[in-house]
Scaffold this motif. Structure first.
Motif, PDB file in Angstrom:
ATOM      1  N   THR B  86      -5.766  -7.937  36.872  1.00 50.90           N
ATOM      2  CA  THR B  86      -5.342  -8.726  35.726  1.00 50.90           C
ATOM      3  C   THR B  86      -4.402  -7.916  34.861  1.00 50.90           C
ATOM      4  N   GLN B  87      -3.561  -8.621  34.180  1.00 48.74           N
ATOM      5  CA  GLN B  87      -2.654  -7.954  33.255  1.00 48.74           C
ATOM      6  C   GLN B  87      -3.461  -7.443  32.075  1.00 48.74           C
ATOM      7  N   ILE B  88      -3.024  -6.301  31.585  1.00 46.49           N
ATOM      8  CA  ILE B  88      -3.761  -5.714  30.479  1.00 46.49           C
ATOM      9  C   ILE B  88      -2.957  -5.930  29.206  1.00 46.49           C
ATOM     10  N   ASN B  89      -3.595  -6.498  28.195  1.00 53.90           N
ATOM     11  CA  ASN B  89      -2.887  -6.592  26.931  1.00 53.90           C
ATOM     12  C   ASN B  89      -3.451  -5.545  25.976  1.00 53.90           C
ATOM     13  N   PRO B  90      -2.642  -5.104  25.015  1.00 56.53           N
ATOM     14  CA  PRO B  90      -3.069  -3.989  24.177  1.00 56.53           C
ATOM     15  C   PRO B  90      -4.398  -4.228  23.465  1.00 56.53           C
ATOM     16  N   ARG B  91      -4.596  -5.458  22.968  1.00 54.01           N
ATOM     17  CA  ARG B  91      -5.849  -5.721  22.256  1.00 54.01           C
ATOM     18  C   ARG B  91      -7.027  -5.627  23.203  1.00 54.01           C
ATOM     19  N   GLY B  92      -6.823  -6.184  24.388  1.00 56.45           N
ATOM     20  CA  GLY B  92      -7.870  -6.139  25.400  1.00 56.45           C
ATOM     21  C   GLY B  92      -8.212  -4.700  25.765  1.00 56.45           C
ATOM     22  N   TRP B  93      -7.165  -3.865  25.724  1.00 54.32           N
ATOM     23  CA  TRP B  93      -7.383  -2.481  26.127  1.00 54.32           C
ATOM     24  C   TRP B  93      -8.333  -1.778  25.170  1.00 54.32           C
ATOM     25  N   VAL B  94      -8.135  -2.037  23.882  1.00 50.73           N
ATOM     26  CA  VAL B  94      -8.995  -1.385  22.885  1.00 50.73           C
ATOM     27  C   VAL B  94     -10.441  -1.821  23.094  1.00 50.73           C
ATOM     28  N   ALA B  95     -10.607  -3.138  23.216  1.00 48.32           N
ATOM     29  CA  ALA B  95     -11.957  -3.663  23.406  1.00 48.32           C
ATOM     30  C   ALA B  95     -12.558  -3.106  24.684  1.00 48.32           C
ATOM     31  N   ALA B  96     -11.738  -3.080  25.722  1.00 48.38           N
ATOM     32  CA  ALA B  96     -12.217  -2.630  27.019  1.00 48.38           C
ATOM     33  C   ALA B  96     -12.584  -1.155  26.986  1.00 48.38           C
ATOM     34  N   SER B  97     -11.806  -0.364  26.246  1.00 44.27           N
ATOM     35  CA  SER B  97     -12.097   1.060  26.272  1.00 44.27           C
ATOM     36  C   SER B  97     -13.407   1.358  25.552  1.00 44.27           C
ATOM     37  N   VAL B  98     -13.713   0.554  24.565  1.00 45.57           N
ATOM     38  CA  VAL B  98     -15.001   0.718  23.885  1.00 45.57           C
ATOM     39  C   VAL B  98     -16.124   0.410  24.874  1.00 45.57           C
ATOM     40  N   GLN B 216     -13.046  -0.173  36.290  1.00 45.86           N
ATOM     41  CA  GLN B 216     -13.804  -1.408  36.520  1.00 45.86           C
ATOM     42  C   GLN B 216     -13.082  -2.288  37.533  1.00 45.86           C
ATOM     43  N   MET B 217     -13.855  -2.812  38.425  1.00 45.05           N
ATOM     44  CA  MET B 217     -13.273  -3.586  39.516  1.00 45.05           C
ATOM     45  C   MET B 217     -14.102  -4.837  39.767  1.00 45.05           C
ATOM     46  N   LYS B 218     -13.426  -5.944  40.043  1.00 47.92           N
ATOM     47  CA  LYS B 218     -14.155  -7.141  40.465  1.00 47.92           C
ATOM     48  C   LYS B 218     -13.849  -7.346  41.943  1.00 47.92           C
ATOM     49  N   LEU B 267      -6.812  10.681  43.874  1.00 48.55           N
ATOM     50  CA  LEU B 267      -7.899   9.761  44.204  1.00 48.55           C
ATOM     51  C   LEU B 267      -7.917   8.557  43.253  1.00 48.55           C
ATOM     52  N   ILE B 268      -7.706   8.825  41.979  1.00 47.39           N
ATOM     53  CA  ILE B 268      -7.678   7.737  40.999  1.00 47.39           C
ATOM     54  C   ILE B 268      -6.542   6.772  41.342  1.00 47.39           C
ATOM     55  N   GLY B 269      -5.409   7.362  41.735  1.00 47.83           N
ATOM     56  CA  GLY B 269      -4.254   6.542  42.126  1.00 47.83           C
ATOM     57  C   GLY B 269      -4.604   5.617  43.278  1.00 47.83           C
ATOM     58  N   ILE B 270      -5.280   6.165  44.280  1.00 48.46           N
ATOM     59  CA  ILE B 270      -5.651   5.367  45.455  1.00 48.46           C
ATOM     60  C   ILE B 270      -6.616   4.252  45.048  1.00 48.46           C
ATOM     61  N   ILE B 271      -7.589   4.613  44.226  1.00 49.34           N
ATOM     62  CA  ILE B 271      -8.581   3.612  43.812  1.00 49.34           C
ATOM     63  C   ILE B 271      -7.908   2.511  42.983  1.00 49.34           C
ATOM     64  N   LYS B 272      -6.973   2.943  42.134  1.00 49.05           N
ATOM     65  CA  LYS B 272      -6.264   1.946  41.319  1.00 49.05           C
ATOM     66  C   LYS B 272      -5.510   0.951  42.185  1.00 49.05           C
ATOM     67  N   GLU B 273      -4.990   1.479  43.311  1.00 48.38           N
ATOM     68  CA  GLU B 273      -4.257   0.594  44.228  1.00 48.38           C
ATOM     69  C   GLU B 273      -5.169  -0.497  44.784  1.00 48.38           C
ATOM     70  N   MET B 274      -6.467  -0.220  44.804  1.00 54.68           N
ATOM     71  CA  MET B 274      -7.399  -1.228  45.312  1.00 54.68           C
ATOM     72  C   MET B 274      -7.555  -2.362  44.307  1.00 54.68           C
ATOM     73  N   GLY B 275      -7.076  -2.121  43.108  1.00 50.47           N
ATOM     74  CA  GLY B 275      -7.152  -3.163  42.090  1.00 50.47           C
ATOM     75  C   GLY B 275      -8.211  -2.838  41.056  1.00 50.47           C
ATOM     76  N   TYR B 276      -7.915  -3.189  39.831  1.00 50.23           N
ATOM     77  CA  TYR B 276      -8.880  -2.946  38.773  1.00 50.23           C
ATOM     78  C   TYR B 276      -8.696  -4.007  37.706  1.00 50.23           C
ATOM     79  N   THR B 277      -9.702  -4.183  36.885  1.00 54.64           N
ATOM     80  CA  THR B 277      -9.612  -5.247  35.884  1.00 54.64           C
ATOM     81  C   THR B 277      -9.292  -4.704  34.499  1.00 54.64           C
ATOM     82  N   VAL B 278      -9.600  -3.438  34.287  1.00 56.73           N
ATOM     83  CA  VAL B 278      -9.320  -2.829  32.995  1.00 56.73           C
ATOM     84  C   VAL B 278      -8.656  -1.488  33.265  1.00 56.73           C
TER      85      VAL B 278
END
Lengths: 193, 356
Positions: B86-98, B216-218, B267-278
């Protein structure tokens, strides 16, 4: 030099270099095909890349019923057609003297006068290329597709019917129609002898 | 044959796909019709002009671009992927990081039970367990797990309940409850810490922290993705542990991959390629306090062992107690070594939840 078949086997087993060799052999044709469909370099590049990634992913499903070339061009044609359909272009041409001119598949309503070479100039290869491409771009996708596949890529009627998931009869009539539109267009410009 | 019909046949005639009968009929018409002959000539010329078109050259860098795409594709060719990006919006990012920090703490607790919980378990180990000579550590681990589950339930219940609700449901109405039995609200203070007999460990303890990245991944297939991640970890000489997030809801698993710092980004790069939600968040999880508590407890245990070993004769109860202390000592020593190792590594927590 290895045959395509050997390279396919190696590629399927995960040998990336073998797949790259296959790509090198066919990339110009794939790109050309995509260009004929899309009419510009950027889209042609994107579509050709997408087609080759798709081919790589589905290599295992390649059964060798046709040549690798035919298979990969088929994928490219479908990728381009999907994209064109997605764009749902109902307006094919914008001319300078009329706000919008459309091609409804029956007639060209307006010429692309500023891009047409004059009759008394012998067409150079590059000019012919540009001129034909411009006119292909103006065709509806169904006419464009059969002309590209038959006249540019030299597929048989059977192959085209399979690629486009249609009947040979439809291929025949669309080709006849598409060619006739182009013929009239070029004839008006006295570009055909 | 009329011109109208003839014109339908000119195109297939050029391609030599007409039947013999059609060909004969068309040729007969063409012999007598100049207009159709002209049309045939024009059409032939058109088709020939296509043949004169040369193949274009794929642009420079075409292969490099493709190579990159295929490399990425290879990375994400995990059979169980199907993640949702999913696309990350700045507001979502703050909430998500908490939320992510909270998750990090939840995971931390599940992989390292605050020591006091473990100590309580050691006190409550049923006598029956000690009548077996083998398998004790496994039994103890089982008890710890059970305790963890209770802890998680307590935490989740706590978080889902507002202070007002607690008062309403409490038997004592608005009366203040005993702080020692009150459920903690922060995972890091899950269990009230008893005063250390060795004095103030916290003030002198060396700071210990674990670099943690939460992703986080779905996914469609949670357990399949767990297997994929384990394989991925193994390919990078990293260790993968699985646990459940204490704070995520629904069907979820957490895969923690501990990897050397220099390999972490790849490794983080590879995992990110698998897709993430936040967007993955980086945190430092401070384990100084817990580490110090465990160290203190280890010293206590060692002291008790020493005292018991110094006795001339031991009662049955004392012998059992000594066994328990020995296990506790080795458990603590292992945990401390483990924690020390973990501070040298980056912990990548992949929080997997089921895609709807």
């Amino acid at each position: 030099m290895s045959k395509d078949d050997d390279l396919i086997k190696l590629s399927t087993a995960g040998d990336m270099r073998a797949f790259e060799e296959l790509v090198l052999r066919h990339q110009n044709k794939v790109y050309t095909l995509a260009y004929r469909y899309m009419g510009n370099e950027e889209d042609a590049n994107d579509m050709a890349q997408e087609a080759l990634v798709k081919a790589y992913r589905s290599l295992k499903s390649f059964k060798g019923d046709s040549s690798f070339g035919t298979w990969i061009y088929r994928i490219t044609a479908n990728v381009c057609l999907d994209e064109l359909r997605k764009r749902k272009r109902t307006v094919y041409m914008i001319s300078l003297d009329e706000p919008v001119a459309t091609v409804d598949g029956d007639e060209f309503e307006r010429d692309f006068a500023d891009q047409s070479p004059t009759a008394d100039i012998v067409m150079e290869q590059k000019e012919l290329e540009t001129y034909l491409q411009n006119n292909i771009d103006l065709l509806k996708p169904e006419h464009k597709s059969v002309i590209i596949l038959r006249d540019v890529m030299d597929f048989t009627y059977e192959e085209i019917a399979e690629i486009l998931q249609t009947s040979i009869g439809t291929v025949k009539s669309r080709l006849s129609r598409g060619r006739d539109i182009l013929r009239k267009k070029l004839s008006e410009r006295e570009l055909l002898p | 044959m009329k011109c109208e019909e003839a014109r339908q046949l000119i195109s297939p005639y050029i391609d030599l796909v007409l039947t013999e009968k059609e060909t004969t009929r068309l040729e007969k018409h063409l012999a007598n019709c100049a207009a159709c002959r002209a049309e045939l000539a024009e059409l032939r010329s058109l088709v020939d002009s296509f043949k004169r078109l040369e193949d274009l050259q794929a642009p420079a860098g075409f292969m490099d671009e493709l190579r990159m795409k295929l490399r990425d594709d290879k990375v994400v060719q995990f059979p169980h992927r199907h993640t949702m990006i999913t696309q990350i919006n700045p507001r979502g990012w703050v909430a998500a990081s908490v939320a992510s920090v909270a998750l990090a703490m939840g995971i931390y607790i599940s992989s390292l039970v605050p020591y006091q919980v473990v100590a309580n378990i050691f006190d409550k180990i049923p006598q029956a367990i000690f009548q077996k000579d083998e398998g004790l550590p496994a039994d103890i681990e089982k008890l710890i797990k059970e305790k963890q589950t209770e802890l998680h339930i307590a935490q989740n219940t706590q978080q889902g309940t507002s202070p007002a609700d607690k008062n309403a449901t409490g038997t004592n109405g608005g009366e203040k409850s005993n702080p020692l039995v009150q459920q903690p609200s922060n995972p890091n203070t899950v269990v009230p810490v008893q005063p250390s007999t060795n004095g103030n460990a916290g003030t002198t303890a060396e700071t210990k922290a674990i670099d943690t990245v939460n992703i986080q991944m779905k996914v469609a297939d949670v357990s399949g993705t767990v297997d994929d991640l384990k394989q991925l970890a193994a390919s990078k000489d990293a260790v993968a542990e699985t646990s459940y997030s204490t704070l995520a809801t629904g069907n979820n698993r957490v895969v923690t991959i501990r990897v050397a710092e220099d390999k972490a980004d790849e490794l983080i790069g590879i995992i990110k390629e698998m897709g993430y939600t936040v967007e993955p968040s980086k945190t430092k999880v401070d384990i100084t306090q817990d580490y110090a508590r465990m160290q203190n407890r280890l010293q206590e245990v060692q002291g008790e062992i020493k005292a018991l070993s110094g006795k001339d004769s031991l009662t049955t109860a004392e012998k059992d107690k000594l066994k328990v202390l020995d296990f506790e000592k080795s458990y603590l020593a292992d945990k401390l070594t483990n924690l020390n190792e973990n501070t040298q590594l980056v912990a990548i927590n992949i929080i997997l939840s089921e895609k709807e």
